[in-house]
Every structure is written in C-alpha cells, then in structure tokens.
Design a protein around this motif. Structure first.
Motif, PDB file in Angstrom:
ATOM      1  N   PHE A 123     -28.408  38.576 -13.408  1.00  0.00           N
ATOM      2  CA  PHE A 123     -27.279  39.498 -13.467  1.00  0.00           C
ATOM      3  C   PHE A 123     -26.237  39.073 -12.434  1.00  0.00           C
ATOM      4  O   PHE A 123     -26.566  38.904 -11.265  1.00  0.00           O
ATOM      5  CB  PHE A 123     -27.725  40.927 -13.171  1.00  0.00           C
ATOM      6  N   PRO A 124     -24.975  38.891 -12.837  1.00  0.00           N
ATOM      7  CA  PRO A 124     -23.953  38.482 -11.879  1.00  0.00           C
ATOM      8  C   PRO A 124     -23.675  39.564 -10.857  1.00  0.00           C
ATOM      9  O   PRO A 124     -23.911  40.738 -11.094  1.00  0.00           O
ATOM     10  CB  PRO A 124     -22.713  38.232 -12.753  1.00  0.00           C
ATOM     11  N   CYS A 168     -29.171  33.670 -23.251  1.00  0.00           N
ATOM     12  CA  CYS A 168     -28.667  32.437 -23.860  1.00  0.00           C
ATOM     13  C   CYS A 168     -27.442  31.854 -23.167  1.00  0.00           C
ATOM     14  O   CYS A 168     -27.401  30.651 -22.871  1.00  0.00           O
ATOM     15  CB  CYS A 168     -28.373  32.675 -25.335  1.00  0.00           C
ATOM     16  N   ALA A 169     -26.425  32.679 -22.924  1.00  0.00           N
ATOM     17  CA  ALA A 169     -25.194  32.154 -22.329  1.00  0.00           C
ATOM     18  C   ALA A 169     -25.450  31.570 -20.945  1.00  0.00           C
ATOM     19  O   ALA A 169     -24.956  30.491 -20.602  1.00  0.00           O
ATOM     20  CB  ALA A 169     -24.131  33.249 -22.258  1.00  0.00           C
ATOM     21  N   LEU A 174     -26.779  27.063 -17.089  1.00  0.00           N
ATOM     22  CA  LEU A 174     -27.725  26.375 -16.215  1.00  0.00           C
ATOM     23  C   LEU A 174     -28.029  24.980 -16.750  1.00  0.00           C
ATOM     24  O   LEU A 174     -28.147  24.016 -15.983  1.00  0.00           O
ATOM     25  CB  LEU A 174     -29.007  27.181 -16.072  1.00  0.00           C
ATOM     26  N   GLN A 175     -28.139  24.855 -18.067  1.00  0.00           N
ATOM     27  CA  GLN A 175     -28.406  23.549 -18.658  1.00  0.00           C
ATOM     28  C   GLN A 175     -27.294  22.564 -18.333  1.00  0.00           C
ATOM     29  O   GLN A 175     -27.554  21.408 -17.959  1.00  0.00           O
ATOM     30  CB  GLN A 175     -28.558  23.687 -20.171  1.00  0.00           C
ATOM     31  N   GLN A 176     -26.046  22.992 -18.465  1.00  0.00           N
ATOM     32  CA  GLN A 176     -24.928  22.104 -18.156  1.00  0.00           C
ATOM     33  C   GLN A 176     -24.932  21.721 -16.676  1.00  0.00           C
ATOM     34  O   GLN A 176     -24.657  20.571 -16.323  1.00  0.00           O
ATOM     35  CB  GLN A 176     -23.610  22.779 -18.537  1.00  0.00           C
ATOM     36  N   ILE A 201     -32.707  35.118 -25.616  1.00  0.00           N
ATOM     37  CA  ILE A 201     -33.063  34.321 -24.447  1.00  0.00           C
ATOM     38  C   ILE A 201     -33.333  32.882 -24.877  1.00  0.00           C
ATOM     39  O   ILE A 201     -33.616  32.602 -26.052  1.00  0.00           O
ATOM     40  CB  ILE A 201     -34.300  34.854 -23.678  1.00  0.00           C
ATOM     41  N   VAL A 202     -33.241  31.973 -23.915  1.00  0.00           N
ATOM     42  CA  VAL A 202     -33.572  30.585 -24.161  1.00  0.00           C
ATOM     43  C   VAL A 202     -34.515  30.110 -23.055  1.00  0.00           C
ATOM     44  O   VAL A 202     -34.360  30.474 -21.887  1.00  0.00           O
ATOM     45  CB  VAL A 202     -32.310  29.696 -24.226  1.00  0.00           C
TER      46      VAL A 202
END
Length: 243
Positions: A123-124, A168-169, A174-176, A201-202
């Motif tokens: 959570f931001p 997901c977003a 995080l992946q990038q 979720i991913v």
C-alpha cells in the motif's frame, strides 16, 4: 499453549497459525505463495517480512528434513506470534525467527539462500490503515521494492530464486525495477478468483541468471465461487482441512 493459540487463527492439516496479534492475517494469497514457491534442491530458505510465520511453516512442511528456514520480521508483536506458531509446530528445530530489520539482517548474514520468499508491503504511503502494526506490514515506504531487491541480491545464492507476490500493477512495477537491476524473471503467474475476472495478484520468480520466463495462470474458484478449481486444489490440498 496450543489451546491458547487456537483462540484466533487458522488451522491447517499439520499446523496452526495464530494471527490475533499480527497486522496481516492468514489469507488465501499467502497460502498460494507458500504452495507456489519452488523448492528445487535448496538447503536454506529465507522468509522476509514473515508476519505470522505462515510461509516459513508451509515451506518447512513441503521441504526435506535437512532444509533450514530463517524468518525475519521487524514488528515486535508479529515476531512474538511467529515464535509461538513455530514453537507449536512440528518444525521448531528447523525454523529460526529473527526480530530484525532486513537491512540490518542483510549486513550481518553471509547469504547463500537457495530460496527467498516475501509477501512485501504494497500500500503506498497515505493509504489509511486501522493500526500501526497493519501500517508496518503493508506500507511500501517501510521497505521499498528497490531496497527489497538489493537485500535479496545480497542474500541469495548464485543459483537461488527470489519469489514475491504483489497486486498486478505493483508487480509489473517491481518486475521492471528488477529487470533494470539485472534480475531475470524465470516464472510469472497471474492469479484470478474466477475465469471471467481480471487477475488481481501476480507471483514473480526472479533469478540472477539469464532465464526464459514461464508464463502461467492460476484460477482459484469455479464459476459462481461455489468450489475451488483443480489447479488451486492441487496447490493447497496438503494444507487446507477441507481439501
């Protein structure tokens, strides 16, 4: 002790997880990560931000008796609850729980973990939470994803795998970030409640060595949410009492 723990928590087939003093409770998502993370031939496992100790306990049940598991938790109440949950489990001699910031842990541990798992904060800053414990468990300003990747790299063995789960977003973000820091995605699983819904979720499996990504989908429920899918049943059958 076990009778006291059972006042607030979740009973699995081989262990119980009390969660009445933790900011984050036992969830289906946590169970998915604990059943999905690869064991391969690893001997050492690290759980970052262990909370109740759920992931450490699931991985202990899934792994061979010689596999040792360390769990790091910064929140005092969650750490104490994880200690209780581990002590009441069949694997108390294989799991160590540390009350420590992962930054300090990474500075003093020599690394060499074959598998690192984390259900990281997401959570931001600015999103309201009910209490400080939940805030610590979920806010990404406590442990940024950049820092998480830095510490995982320091602690991971050469051929090790780092597994995380995020909405997901944020997972794509995080992946990038990971790709820009020299990580590779070896497996990516998108999770849906039902087949006609978007994934929520991913799960990402990251490695420091070049890898071709294995793209997967996991659907947890049959249409109408009346029962679990065969996919989810296979993943959770060794843990859920009803399966």
């Amino acid at each position: 002790m076990k009778r006291e723990l059972r006042r607030g928590g979740f009973t699995f087939k081989q262990f119980f997880v009390a969660h009445d003093r933790c900011g984050m409770k036992v969830t289906t998502d946590g169970v998915i990560l604990g059943g999905w993370a690869p064991l391969l031939n690893g001997q050492r496992i690290l759980d970052i931000g262990s909370g109740t100790g759920l992931l450490a306990l699931m991985l202990a049940q899934r792994s061979e008796p010689q596999v040792m598991i360390d769990a790091v938790e910064i929140d005092r109440s969650a750490y104490e609850q994880a200690l209780e949950n581990v002590a009441a489990s069949p694997w108390a001699d294989r799991i160590q729980v540390f009350h420590q910031d992962i930054k300090d842990y990474a500075e003093h541990d020599h690394g060499g973990y074959d598998l690192i798992v984390s259900n990281p904060p997401y959570f931001p800053e600015g999103t309201e939470c009910r209490d400080e414990a939940r805030s610590t468990a979920r806010y990404s300003h406590i442990l940024t994803h950049h820092d998480l990747l830095i510490y995982a790299e320091k602690l991971l063995a050469v051929n090790g795998r780092f597994c995380v789960m995020l909405p997901c977003a944020l997972g794509e973000s995080l992946q990038q970030k990971a790709l820009s820091m020299g990580w590779f995605v070896s497996r990516r699983t998108w999770v849906k409640d039902v087949v006609d819904k978007a994934p929520y979720i991913v799960l990402l499996e990251l490695t420091r060595k070049p890898s071709v990504c294995d793209e997967q989908w996991l659907i947890t429920h049959q249409p109408g949410r009346v029962s679990y899918t065969e996919q989810f049943t296979q993943l959770a059958k060794d843990f859920y009492l009803a399966l």
